[in-house]
Design an enzyme around this catalytic site. Structure first.
Site, PDB file in Angstrom:
ATOM      1  N   ASN A 195       0.856  -1.182   0.000  1.00  0.00           N
ATOM      2  CA  ASN A 195       0.000   0.000   0.000  1.00  0.00           C
ATOM      3  C   ASN A 195       0.898   1.238   0.000  1.00  0.00           C
ATOM      4  OD1 ASN A 195      -1.878   2.020   0.463  1.00  0.00           O
ATOM      5  ND2 ASN A 195      -2.273   1.442   2.586  1.00  0.00           N
ATOM      6  N   LYS A 255       0.101   4.289  -0.210  1.00  0.00           N
ATOM      7  CA  LYS A 255      -0.528   5.458   0.409  1.00  0.00           C
ATOM      8  C   LYS A 255      -0.303   6.691  -0.486  1.00  0.00           C
ATOM      9  CE  LYS A 255      -0.073   3.254   4.876  1.00  0.00           C
ATOM     10  NZ  LYS A 255       0.126   3.399   6.331  1.00  0.00           N
ATOM     11  N   HIS A 312      -9.296   0.798   5.744  1.00  0.00           N
ATOM     12  CA  HIS A 312      -7.987   1.037   6.351  1.00  0.00           C
ATOM     13  C   HIS A 312      -8.140   1.989   7.536  1.00  0.00           C
ATOM     14  CE1 HIS A 312      -3.802   2.300   6.833  1.00  0.00           C
ATOM     15  NE2 HIS A 312      -3.455   1.212   6.150  1.00  0.00           N
ATOM     16  N   GLU A 359      -6.521   4.467   8.495  1.00  0.00           N
ATOM     17  CA  GLU A 359      -6.382   5.889   8.160  1.00  0.00           C
ATOM     18  C   GLU A 359      -7.669   6.432   7.565  1.00  0.00           C
ATOM     19  OE1 GLU A 359      -1.626   5.237   7.389  1.00  0.00           O
ATOM     20  OE2 GLU A 359      -2.976   5.539   5.681  1.00  0.00           O
ATOM     21  N   GLU A 391      -4.657  -4.925  11.249  1.00  0.00           N
ATOM     22  CA  GLU A 391      -3.663  -3.878  11.474  1.00  0.00           C
ATOM     23  C   GLU A 391      -3.820  -3.311  12.884  1.00  0.00           C
ATOM     24  OE1 GLU A 391      -4.221  -0.684   8.685  1.00  0.00           O
ATOM     25  OE2 GLU A 391      -6.349  -0.533   9.092  1.00  0.00           O
ATOM     26  N   GLY A 401       3.285   2.684  11.610  1.00  0.00           N
ATOM     27  CA  GLY A 401       4.068   3.896  11.472  1.00  0.00           C
ATOM     28  C   GLY A 401       4.744   4.351  12.751  1.00  0.00           C
ATOM     29  N   SER A 426       3.721  -2.506  10.684  1.00  0.00           N
ATOM     30  CA  SER A 426       5.191  -2.358  10.692  1.00  0.00           C
ATOM     31  C   SER A 426       5.902  -3.668  10.388  1.00  0.00           C
ATOM     32  CB  SER A 426       5.659  -1.798  12.042  1.00  0.00           C
ATOM     33  OG  SER A 426       5.141  -0.508  12.251  1.00  0.00           O
TER      34      SER A 426
END
Length: 253
Positions: free
Chosen positions: A9, A11, A97, A99, A169, A175, A215
Site C-alpha cells: 500500500n 498510500k 484502512h 487511516e 492492522e 508507522g 510495521s
C-alpha cells in the site's frame, strides 16, 4: 488451500516517475512464486493506469487500489467508484484502512457499503480491521475487532465472502516502529478465523487469507509469516523501497 499474499500500500507517496522506477526494480528482483502465493501493488489513483500497464503479463503480481467510494456514481467530487477501478484493470481494493476510518470518519456502515460496491463490480476486497492503543490497553481488542468484521462483512453470503481477504492492522503498531509480537499477531489472527468459522463454517474460514498489517519488515516478516494463521502482510512504508518489499516477499516465498 488459502493464498499467501503480500500487498503493498503506497498510500500518498511517489511521483509517476518514482512509481514506475519502483515497479521496475521490484520486477528485477521478484522471486519465482508458487501458485498459492501472490503479490498485490496498490498505488495512488493517479498511478493505476501506468502501474497496470507495467503489470501486464505478470501472473503473480496484481493491481490494487487503496479505496473506492460507497456509491455507484454521482456528484462526489474527487472520488473514484468501484466501476472505474474495474475498468482500469484493478483486481483488488483495500477497504476500511485505519487511516480512512480515522481521518475520513468512515464508519462500519460506510465500510460495508464500500464492500458491496467492490464485490458488485467484481473486485477482490482486502478488508482492514484493528484496534487503537486504548482498546489494546483495556484488553477489549477481541470484541472491538469482532464488531468491525461483523458489521462490515457479515451481511455477505458465503459465496460473496470468498472474495474477502482480511488484513489485521494493530493501529498502535502502524508507522510507530512498534510491532505486535508474533504471539499477539497469531492470537488475533486465530481469533479472527474463529469469528469467520462461527458465521460461515470451518471450510470458508480455512480458505480465508488473513494478513498482518503493522510495521512488517524484512527482519520480522519470516517469523510473522510462520505463524499458522498469518497468511502474509499488508505493507505500508516498506513497500516504497524495492529491497525491503522484495525481502518481505521472499519471506513469504
Amino acid at each position: 488451500m488459502r493464498k499467501k499474499i503480500v500487498a503493498g500500500n503506497w498510500k500518498m507517496n511517489l511521483t509517476l516517475v518514482e512509481g514506475a522506477e519502483l515497479v521496475n526494480d521490484i520486477f528485477k528482483g521478484l522471486p519465482v512464486l508458487s501458485e498459492d502465493k501472490k503479490v498485490v501493488i496498490a498505488p495512488p489513483y493517479l498511478h493505476i493506469t501506468q502501474t497496470g500497464e507495467q503489470l501486464i503479463g505478470m501472473i503473480d503480481v496484481h493491481l490494487g487500489a487503496q479505496n473506492c467510494h460507497c456509491e455507484t456514481m454521482g456528484a462526489y467530487t474527487g472520488e473514484v467508484s468501484a466501476a472505474m477501478l474495474k475498468s482500469a484493470g484493478v483486481e483488488y481494493v483495500i477497504i476500511g484502512h485505519s487511516e480512512r476510518r480515522e481521518y475520513f470518519n468512515e464508519t462500519d456502515a460506510i465500510v460495508a457499503k464500500k464492500v458491496n460496491q467492490a464485490l458488485s463490480n467484481g473486485l477482490q476486497v482486502i478488508f482492514c480491521c484493528g484496534e487503537p492503543l486504548a482498546i489494546r490497553d483495556a484488553k477489549t481488542q477481541n470484541m472491538y475487532v469482532a464488531k468491525q468484521i461483523k458489521e462490515g462483512l457479515f451481511h455477505l453470503s458465503e459465496d460473496q465472502f470468498k472474495n474477502i481477504t482480511i488484513a489485521y492492522e494493530p493501529i498502535w503498531a502502524i508507522g510507530t516502529g512498534r510491532t505486535a509480537s508474533t504471539e499477539q499477531a497469531q492470537e488475533m489472527h486465530e481469533h479472527i478465523r474463529s469469528i469467520i468459522t462461527a458465521k460461515y463454517g470451518e471450510g470458508t474460514a480455512e480458505e480465508t487469507s488473513i494478513l498482518y498489517g503493522g510495521s512488517c519488515k524484512p527482519s520480522n516478516a519470516a517469523e510473522l509469516f510462520a505463524c499458522p494463521d498469518v497468511d502474509g502482510g499488508l505493507i505500508g512504508g516498506a513497500s516504497l523501497k524495492a529491497g525491503e518489499f522484495l525481502g518481505i516477499i521472499e519471506a513469504m516465498a
